[in-house]
Design an enzyme around this catalytic site. Structure first.
Site, short mmCIF file in Angstrom:
data_model
loop_
_atom_site.label_atom_id
_atom_site.label_comp_id
_atom_site.label_asym_id
_atom_site.label_seq_id
_atom_site.Cartn_x
_atom_site.Cartn_y
_atom_site.Cartn_z
N GLU A 29 0.75 -1.06 -0.23
CA GLU A 29 0.03 0.02 0.37
C GLU A 29 1.05 1.36 0.19
OE1 GLU A 29 -3.34 -0.02 2.89
OE2 GLU A 29 -4.64 -1.34 2.45
N GLU A 45 -5.30 -8.41 0.58
CA GLU A 45 -5.48 -8.19 2.23
C GLU A 45 -7.47 -7.88 2.25
OE1 GLU A 45 -4.26 -4.60 4.18
OE2 GLU A 45 -2.23 -5.62 4.33
C1 NOJ Z 1 -3.36 -1.99 5.74
C2 NOJ Z 1 -2.03 -2.60 6.00
O1 NOJ Z 1 -1.80 -3.35 5.31
C3 NOJ Z 1 -2.36 -3.71 7.15
O2 NOJ Z 1 -0.86 -3.10 7.72
C4 NOJ Z 1 -3.59 -3.00 7.96
O3 NOJ Z 1 -2.95 -3.47 9.51
C5 NOJ Z 1 -5.10 -3.33 7.48
N1 NOJ Z 1 -4.69 -2.39 6.75
C6 NOJ Z 1 -6.01 -2.89 8.65
O4 NOJ Z 1 -5.80 -1.37 9.02
#
Ligand code: NOJ
Length: 445
Positions: free
Chosen positions: A167, A356
């Site tokens: 991200e 994710e």
């Molecule tokens: C995106 C991130 O990559 C991750 O590290 C985070 O914990 C989750 N979203 C939830 O916010």
């Protein structure tokens, strides 16, 4: 009822974790400080004053945690490498003990039949590099290339699946524009060079792995959110369009060879000073084997002239009285379906992995049980939406749930729980939540 077999027998089903959020052992065996270790020492930056020093103690408990992953029926384990374990100063001397630790994790994965999916950068920049400017420095590409080279040479014989950045929009905007995440910098003079250096590292990193790892499967991940205009007034529609560029297009389009999406958002022409009249367009491009999409929620956007530059703001899910998680994030499976389709429509994306997806709720252990029905409902809704997209021809190869166990949720500290497994941070006791059992049953069918 949806079955996992409907996704095909080669479909990748994984859980995802990240070094800073799970490992702990922050000053053990030669690991250098990261920007998050340093940031957490600043007053008021992290809820409850929490520190990521111990996290889930994965450094010592990785064997048990991998066994749990296996027991729940997953076949992929996505984790990230802590740059400052490998190169405590960010560059310079390699820390053998750091390499050793990841060798053990990788070998254990392989022993259990879990495919190790490695993220090179999941937000934990070595603090030593931040002191030199971090992501705003033009030296970032040199530092990152070296780090990627060390990882490829150490692990590439066994790890074939690589994610370059996690991200980039997340860490550049929160860390270098809004100051909410480490290193806590703000303003456009930090944000713009951070964007450009991340775009270059995303492609340069891909080239390093391609050169050094035979038969590598290389991707990078993008956060994404469907952007819905609050009303059909032109001002709201235009505001939503600008937000869409920032949230969804800014990092993938240069990778696909389209350059920055500056035509639709004049402000981004400012990136030109970093690209020296766009000569970098070729270097920003990399032919990724897959892209990772990370989606949790859509956003509803309205025009707001007070907001500098973007002139837009979010109308929160709670205000609109729509279903949302404990983070206030709207629950909307249909929007997940639509955002997957949107990325597929680029045409030049070869394969998609949902790298994710998950939800945060206020979980409690009662008599040894965490009955997180809302999370189960969330997964049912989102997996159904993903199936619809796949069924319509989107080349989706895998899905990774965020996350294996409750962990250090950045500036939210340890209170925001996303795991399939509950962690008691006092005792490190793990309790499989009902959503974990639900996944196990789903993966058997
Ligand atoms: C995106 C991130 O990559 C991750 O590290 C985070 O914990 C989750 N979203 C939830 O916010």
């Amino acid at each position: 009822m949806l079955k996992s077999s409907q996704f095909g027998k080669d479909f990748l089903w994984g859980v995802a974790i990240a070094a800073q959020q799970n490992e702990g052992a922050y000053n053990i065996d030669g690991r250098g400080l990261s920007i998050w270790d340093a940031f957490s020492r600043r007053q008021g930056k992290i809820k409850g004053g929490h520190k990521p020093y111990d996290a889930c103690d994965f450094y010592y408990r990785y064997k048990d945690d991998l066994l749990l992953t296996k027991a729940l029926g997953f076949n992929v384990f996505r984790f990230s490498i802590a740059w400052s374990r490998i190169l405590p100063d960010g560059t310079g001397k390699v820390n053998k003990e750091g390499i050793n630790f990841y060798n053990k994790v990788i070998d254990e994965c392989l022993k259990l039949g879990l495919k190790p999916f490695v993220t090179l950068y999941h937000w934990d920049l070595p603090y030593a590099l931040e002191k030199e400017g971090g992501w705003t420095s033009h030296r970032m590409t040199r530092w990152f290339t070296r780090y990627a080279t060390v990882c490829a040479e150490a692990f590439g014989d066994r790890v074939k699946d690589w994610i370059i950045l996690n991200e980039p929009m997340g860490f550049t905007s929160l860390g270098y524009m809004l100051g909410k995440h480490a290193p806590g910098k703000t303003g456009m003079s930090n944000f713009l060079p951070a964007i450009h250096n991340a775009v270059l590292c995303q492609a340069d990193g891909g080239r390093v792995i391609r050169d050094l790892v035979p038969k590598a499967y290389i991707g990078t991940t993008f956060s994404c959110s469907e952007v819905i205009p609050h009303t059909d007034r032109d001002l709201d529609v235009q505001a939503a369009k600008r937000m869409d560029i920032l949230l969804n297009r800014l990092f993938i389009e240069p990778a696909l060879g389209r350059g920055y999406p500056k035509d639709d958002f004049k402000f981004l022409e400012k990136l030109e000073i970093y690209t020296k009249a766009w000569k970098f367009t070729d270097r920003m491009r990399f032919n990724f084997d897959f892209i990772g999409l990370q989606n949790y929620f859509p956003v509803t956007i309205r025009h707001n002239s007070i907001m500098p530059i973007i002139q837009a703001s979010e109308v929160k899910a709670a205000t609109r009285k729509v279903p949302h998680t404990a983070m206030g994030w709207e629950i909307n499976g249909e929007s997940f379906y639509r955002i997957i389709k949107k990325f597929w429509h680029y045409g030049s994306v070869k394969e998609i992995i949902i790298s994710e997806n998950g939800a945060c709720f206020k979980d409690e252990v009662v008599d040894g049980v965490v009955n997180d029905t809302a999370r189960i409902a969330y997964f049912e809704e989102y997996l159904k939406a993903m199936h619809k997209a796949k069924h319509e021809g989107v080349n989706i190869k895998g899905y990774m749930a965020w996350t294996l166990m409750d962990n250090f949720e950045w500036s939210e500290g340890y209170k925001a729980r996303f795991g399939l497994i509950h962690v008691d941070f006092e005792t490190q006791l793990r309790t499989i939540k009902n959503s974990g059992y639900w996944f196990r049953d789903f993966l058997q069918k």
